[in-house]
Design an enzyme around this catalytic site. Structure first.
Site, PDB file in Angstrom:
ATOM      1  N   GLY A 263     -20.933  78.046  46.990  1.00  0.00           N
ATOM      2  CA  GLY A 263     -21.676  79.308  47.059  1.00  0.00           C
ATOM      3  C   GLY A 263     -20.797  80.475  47.462  1.00  0.00           C
ATOM      4  O   GLY A 263     -20.764  81.507  46.802  1.00  0.00           O
ATOM      5  N   ALA A 264     -20.075  80.315  48.565  1.00  0.00           N
ATOM      6  CA  ALA A 264     -19.262  81.403  49.084  1.00  0.00           C
ATOM      7  C   ALA A 264     -18.360  80.865  50.180  1.00  0.00           C
ATOM      8  O   ALA A 264     -18.515  79.720  50.598  1.00  0.00           O
ATOM      9  CB  ALA A 264     -20.146  82.508  49.644  1.00  0.00           C
ATOM     10  N   MET A 265     -17.432  81.706  50.638  1.00  0.00           N
ATOM     11  CA  MET A 265     -16.473  81.250  51.644  1.00  0.00           C
ATOM     12  C   MET A 265     -16.206  82.339  52.672  1.00  0.00           C
ATOM     13  O   MET A 265     -15.927  83.480  52.326  1.00  0.00           O
ATOM     14  CB  MET A 265     -15.173  80.833  50.926  1.00  0.00           C
ATOM     15  CG  MET A 265     -14.079  80.368  51.850  1.00  0.00           C
ATOM     16  SD  MET A 265     -14.572  78.851  52.734  1.00  0.00           S
ATOM     17  CE  MET A 265     -13.717  79.118  54.274  1.00  0.00           C
ATOM     18  N   GLU A 266     -16.238  81.925  53.936  1.00  0.00           N
ATOM     19  CA  GLU A 266     -16.223  82.860  55.062  1.00  0.00           C
ATOM     20  C   GLU A 266     -14.838  83.297  55.524  1.00  0.00           C
ATOM     21  O   GLU A 266     -14.672  83.627  56.707  1.00  0.00           O
ATOM     22  CB  GLU A 266     -16.965  82.220  56.233  1.00  0.00           C
ATOM     23  CG  GLU A 266     -16.248  81.025  56.908  1.00  0.00           C
ATOM     24  CD  GLU A 266     -16.665  79.649  56.400  1.00  0.00           C
ATOM     25  OE1 GLU A 266     -17.155  79.562  55.261  1.00  0.00           O
ATOM     26  OE2 GLU A 266     -16.493  78.659  57.143  1.00  0.00           O
ATOM     27  N   HIS A 299     -25.223  84.021  55.978  1.00  0.00           N
ATOM     28  CA  HIS A 299     -24.546  82.790  56.400  1.00  0.00           C
ATOM     29  C   HIS A 299     -23.045  83.025  56.567  1.00  0.00           C
ATOM     30  O   HIS A 299     -22.462  82.694  57.604  1.00  0.00           O
ATOM     31  CB  HIS A 299     -24.823  81.693  55.367  1.00  0.00           C
ATOM     32  CG  HIS A 299     -24.181  80.381  55.656  1.00  0.00           C
ATOM     33  ND1 HIS A 299     -24.844  79.349  56.272  1.00  0.00           N
ATOM     34  CD2 HIS A 299     -22.918  79.921  55.436  1.00  0.00           C
ATOM     35  CE1 HIS A 299     -24.026  78.317  56.412  1.00  0.00           C
ATOM     36  NE2 HIS A 299     -22.853  78.636  55.907  1.00  0.00           N
ATOM     37  N   GLU A 300     -22.423  83.607  55.547  1.00  0.00           N
ATOM     38  CA  GLU A 300     -20.968  83.810  55.625  1.00  0.00           C
ATOM     39  C   GLU A 300     -20.636  84.805  56.734  1.00  0.00           C
ATOM     40  O   GLU A 300     -19.653  84.647  57.448  1.00  0.00           O
ATOM     41  CB  GLU A 300     -20.402  84.291  54.287  1.00  0.00           C
ATOM     42  CG  GLU A 300     -20.726  83.407  53.087  1.00  0.00           C
ATOM     43  CD  GLU A 300     -20.464  81.919  53.292  1.00  0.00           C
ATOM     44  OE1 GLU A 300     -19.579  81.558  54.078  1.00  0.00           O
ATOM     45  OE2 GLU A 300     -21.191  81.112  52.662  1.00  0.00           O
ATOM     46  N   GLU A 322     -21.228  74.414  60.370  1.00  0.00           N
ATOM     47  CA  GLU A 322     -22.173  74.523  59.256  1.00  0.00           C
ATOM     48  C   GLU A 322     -23.627  74.343  59.690  1.00  0.00           C
ATOM     49  O   GLU A 322     -24.495  75.122  59.304  1.00  0.00           O
ATOM     50  CB  GLU A 322     -21.805  73.539  58.135  1.00  0.00           C
ATOM     51  CG  GLU A 322     -20.459  73.832  57.461  1.00  0.00           C
ATOM     52  CD  GLU A 322     -20.330  75.250  56.934  1.00  0.00           C
ATOM     53  OE1 GLU A 322     -21.347  75.970  56.848  1.00  0.00           O
ATOM     54  OE2 GLU A 322     -19.197  75.670  56.622  1.00  0.00           O
TER      55      GLU A 322
HETATM   56  N1  B3K Z   1     -17.463  76.931  54.357  1.00  0.00           N
HETATM   57  C1  B3K Z   1     -17.709  77.057  52.940  1.00  0.00           C
HETATM   58  C2  B3K Z   1     -17.713  75.761  52.211  1.00  0.00           C
HETATM   59  C3  B3K Z   1     -16.375  75.276  51.819  1.00  0.00           C
HETATM   60  C4  B3K Z   1     -16.508  74.071  50.924  1.00  0.00           C
HETATM   61  C5  B3K Z   1     -15.196  73.419  50.675  1.00  0.00           C
HETATM   62  N2  B3K Z   1     -15.290  72.357  49.712  1.00  0.00           N
HETATM   63  C6  B3K Z   1     -18.974  77.767  52.654  1.00  0.00           C
HETATM   64  C7  B3K Z   1     -19.983  77.800  53.739  1.00  0.00           C
HETATM   65  O1  B3K Z   1     -20.517  76.806  54.163  1.00  0.00           O
HETATM   66  O2  B3K Z   1     -20.253  78.862  54.212  1.00  0.00           O
HETATM   67 ZN    ZN Z   2     -21.136  77.609  55.965  1.00  0.00          ZN
END
Ligand code: B3K
Ligand code: ZN
Length: 890
Positions: A263-266, A299-300, A322
């Site tokens: 979905g996205a990355m923080e 969330h991010e 998470e």
């Molecule tokens: N922390 C990332 C997820 C990374 C997944 C790596 N395979 C997104 C999130 O949970 O916000």
């Molecule tokens: Zn997350």
């Protein structure tokens, strides 16, 4: 991809690193074919491990030089590590030069190209695909990053932190230098070099500091960024207000990219998002998309504190960030939704997701604790268990210490651990220590079994009313089935929020035996023994227990309530969650008896009347009505059965749906007429609820008309499809036609494609809609196969691949599970094909077969053969190998 099997990584093997990396100075000479990376680090030996070798991780990169304190040294590479021995015992500098090939990186982990730009994804183990490093979350360094690239092709150059320098290099190239003052683990590193445009806004936070917020997208998408910007600002305000956590960066950037695995990355200060979770305008995005954008942006953003400021010691602790951050985004979305009823709707949706994804996971070959004990590929453990069940564990702590107590616990957590890499134990300890009198503190060790035990506990409730003495005794018993590697389960701490309701709807004052005062209409019982009895006194009438209100624990609740009691809860319970739950139970009973019978039952008038009562109710919100009138999914029905025949479930559920469509025909008409016009588009809870109900009504009306060979409602749906002024209405009308297999569907689908051919996210919906239609004579499966050949289809873009493959194999059981096994053959071919391109994506698809053991014949044998066909291949990724081996293990 490599041959053989990667060893299991085990939580118990954790040791601190032999060296710390304190600062990193990275220079990138960006070129799609061959990017040069110069990586200068300051390294400190860990005095606890004197004389140890330094082992840096590296994968798919070419090493050209290694200097220690400016001098060349000898080194060796071994099993994807660079090994350096006889290093200085005091801090030293280490310089590594290497190259990588972003355009060949189809795995989308590390540095890769998408749409002509450069993007990164480093969590969990992507940084080692950029340069050699101690690629583990407990090594935190400050980063300075210099980017050099062609100015015309890549006018925008971004990395974490603050922009400190920009300049022209001549020859059509330019440079930018970024510095991130916050020490961070490598998984939070990011860079972007691309041709992008931006929306930006300056804000001043409560502390009076000014911040610059920016959202970068491709030209042409700027008109889809307003909602994400509003969501970001709302998240900043909420986190300050709720937890006193404010933005610690001068600049906060979001970048949208269309090729992205999740979905996205923080990444610190530079969040990178799948376009699906940033871009939204009424014309291209549905209400569900608007809701998702809001919650993923939040969330991010919330990760900036829960994840980035306090991070994980090792990847087994993933739920530390998470589970907590999902809980926070769920709280936020509830607060944003407004009314009490809208909050309940959000909770019901979250629980539905948990039951649909996490419960089956916990009952299958991939069952693992919220804090796993071992893995082969960590990317396989970004699961519903770590995220959604992890959030439920945090929610239970919140329930046990109360809202104010939880905020106090968070304060303590930050004062103890800010700037560190810690464990799930540290978190639970902080919440408990801040609330020493709470039930959580009293039973902390036992509570923490939620982190270590896999499987969904089952709670059985047995109530007895003694009319003479006006006493009601409630016995709660808990059990948990064994999961792989955990044959015995110890009892969990289960908060059971509850109340007692009279058959006539009255809320009964709760008076627990031995307590002086009544405690109102609601209480939380804490079940911690295998079995416990709770005695209520002064109970004036035989009550119906309303248990697990708001879904206060992630368990399966088995009550002995008959239909009478469930009908009473459906019409009277003050807890909207349990009201919905009662309706689902009534529907489920009927679907199951159809499954056990001949696939068909005649719906009873009482159930139909109750559904009509909800639909026509003058006070209930439209969104809530839509949830009650939507039957439990085929996947959820399958969950209730020991032996699963997907075709039988499909027939049973469709049969009941059709009866509801017919019996409530005039009610559906009324519901449609009174909700179909929501005026100028706004994604708020009330209007989106009305659209959802209108769309459900329309689909029921078209379905009924289709069976009666009547064209009136299909005609109206087509008209609505053409006239719609927003995507929710347009897609709803199109879905009504497609799902009923109306003759009008083909033309509408063609028109839709022509109208949105340049909107990738809308074309994804076009694929999904066609392959998730209720299966009918094998047509849906045939269409899915044909769509694979469509010029717009590609396996290289995860969103597009998922829009067809996951939609078919995971979300359409009746189209996928075929007696001729063609679905399984298709699955195996695609898993193998995708694995060669993108192992993470392939592993997700591989999980479609998790539940093969519970399938009835002939599905079971055929599914097992397909799994074996994949498992015997020598050239599988670790990701896919782990999934198929676990699926086949006894
Ligand atoms: N922390 C990332 C997820 C990374 C997944 C790596 N395979 C997104 C999130 O949970 O916000
Ligand atoms: Zn997350």
């Amino acid at each position: 991809m490599r041959e053989g099997t990667a060893p299991l990584v085990r939580r118990e093997d954790y040791t601190a690193p032999a060296f710390w990396i304190k600062t990193v100075d990275l220079t990138f000479d960006l070129d799609p074919a061959k990017t040069l990376v110069i990586n200068k680090m300051t390294v400190e030996p860990n005095p606890g491990q004197p004389g140890a070798a330094l082992r840096l991780d590296g994968e798919d990169i070419t090493l050209t030089r290694v200097l220690v304190d400016g001098e060349p040294v000898t080194f060796r590479t071994e099993d994807q590590q660079l090994v350096l021995e006889n290093l200085p015992q005091q801090p030293f500098t280490l310089e590594i030069r290497n190259t990588c090939a972003p355009e060949k990186n189809t795995q989308l982990s590390g540095l890769y190209t998408s749409g002509g730009g450069f993007f990164t994804q480093c969590e969990a183990l992507g940084f080692r695909r950029i340069t050699y490093f101690l690629d583990r979350p407990d090594v935190m360094a400050t980063f300075r990053v210099t980017l050099k690239a062609d100015k015309r092709k890549y006018p925008v150059l971004l990395s974490n932190g603050n922009l400190v320098e920009e300049g022209d290099l001549g020859n059509g190239r330019h440079t930018a230098v970024w510095e991130d003052p916050h020490p961070k683990p490598s998984y939070l590193f990011a860079l972007v070099a691309a041709d992008l445009v931006r929306r930006e806004q300056r804000i001043v936070t409560r502390e009076g500091k000014e911040h610059l917020l920016q959202i970068y997208v491709r030209a042409g998408d700027l008109d889809k960024t307003e909602h994400a910007m509003n969501s970001l600002i709302a998240s900043i305000v909420w986190d300050e207000h709720k937890y006193g956590l404010s933005l610690d960066l001068e600049r906060f950037m979001i970048v949208a990219v269309s090729d992205f695995n999740m979905g996205a990355m923080e990444n610190k200060g530079l969040n990178i998002f799948n376009t699906k979770f940033v871009l939204a305008n009424p014309n291209t995005a549905t209400d569900v998309d608007f809701g998702n954008v809001e919650s993923v942006v939040a969330h991010e953003y919330f990760h900036n504190w829960t994840g980035n400021r306090i991070t994980c010691r090792d990847w087994f602790q993933l739920s530390l960030k998470e589970g907590l951050t999902v809980f926070r985004d769920q709280q936020f979305s509830q607060d944003m939704s407004g009314s009490l009823s809208a909050r309940a709707v959000k909770r019901i949706e979250d629980v539905r997701t948990l039951r649909q994804l996490q419960f089956p996971e916990d009952a299958g070959p991939m069952a693992h604790p919220v804090r796993p004990d071992s893995y082969m590929a960590i990317d396989n453990f970004y699961t519903a268990t770590v995220y959604e069940k992890g959030a439920e564990v945090v929610r239970m702590m919140h329930t046990l210490v109360g809202d104010a107590g939880f905020v106090k616990g968070m304060d303590l957590y930050f004062s103890r651990h800010d700037g560190h890499a810690v464990t799930c134990d540290d978190f639970a300890q902080a919440i408990a220590d801040a609330n020493p009198e709470s039930e959580l503190a009293k039973r902390l060790d036992q509570f923490k079994r939620w982190y270590s035990q896999a499987g969904t506990p089952r709670v059985q409730a047995h109530g007895v009313y003694d009319a003479e003495n006006r006493i009601y005794t409630l016995t709660l018993t808990q059990t948990c089935a064994p999961t792989a590697g955990q044959p015995e389960k110890a009892p969990a701490v289960i908060p059971v929020a509850m109340g007692l309701v009279g058959m006539d709807g009255r809320q009964i004052n709760l008076h627990l035996e031995g307590r002086l005062d009544p405690i109102g209409h609601n209480t939380v019982l804490v079940l911690s023994e295998p079995s416990q009895t709770f005695t209520f006194v002064h109970v004036p009438v035989e009550p119906v227990p309303s248990l697990l209100r708001g879904f206060s624990a992630p368990v399966v609740l088995e009550t002995e309530l008959g239909d009478d009691a469930l009908f009473a809860l459906l019409s009277h319970d003050h807890d909207p969650f349990n009201r919905w739950e009662a309706g689902q139970k009534l529907a489920l009973r009927r679907i199951l008896s159809a499954v056990h019978g001949n696939g068909h039952i005649e719906l009873d008038a009482r159930f139909i009347d109750a559904m009509r009562g909800v639909l026509r109710h003058p006070e209930l919100d439209a969104a809530f009505k839509e949830l009650v009138l939507t039957l439990p999914s085929e996947a959820y029905v399958a969950e209730q059965l020991d032996v699963v025949d997907p075709q039988r479930i499909h027939t049973a559920r469709e049969g009941i749906k059709l009866q509801l469509a017919r019996a409530l025909h005039t009610d559906w008409e009324w519901a449609y007429e009174s909700n179909h016009d929501t005026g100028a588009y706004s994604p708020d809870a009330v209007s989106s609820g009305r659209r959802a109900l209108a769309n459900l009504a329309l689909s029921m009306l078209v379905l009924d008309a289709q069976v009666r060979h009547n064209q009136v409602w299909p005609g109206k749906a087509l008209q609505r499809f053409k006239d719609a002024t927003n995507m929710t209405d347009r897609l709803g009308a199109l879905a009504a036609l497609v799902n009923a297999h109306s003759d009008l569907a083909a033309g509408a689908l063609e028109r839709f494609h022509a109208q949105f051919k340049n909107e990738a996210l809308v074309i994804d919906k076009w694929f999904t809609l066609q392959v998730t239609a209720p299966e009918h004579e094998g047509k849906v499966f045939a269409r899915a196969k044909a769509l694979m050949q469509h010029p717009d289809f590609t396996l290289r873009t995860p969103n597009r691949a998922r829009s067809l493959l996951m939609a078919l194999c995971q979300s359409n059981p009746a189209a996928f599970h075929r007696t001729d096994a063609a679905g399984y053959v298709f699955w195996a071919d695609r898993v193998i094909e995708v694995d060669a391109i993108n192992p993470q994506l392939a592993a997700r698809l591989a999980r479609a077969m998790d539940h093969w053991r519970r399938l009835a014949e002939p599905y079971r044998t055929a599914a097992c053969e397909a799994l074996k066909r994949v498992a015997v291949r020598t050239e599988l990724s670790d990701d896919v190998r782990e999934i198929v081996t676990r699926a086949l293990q006894d």
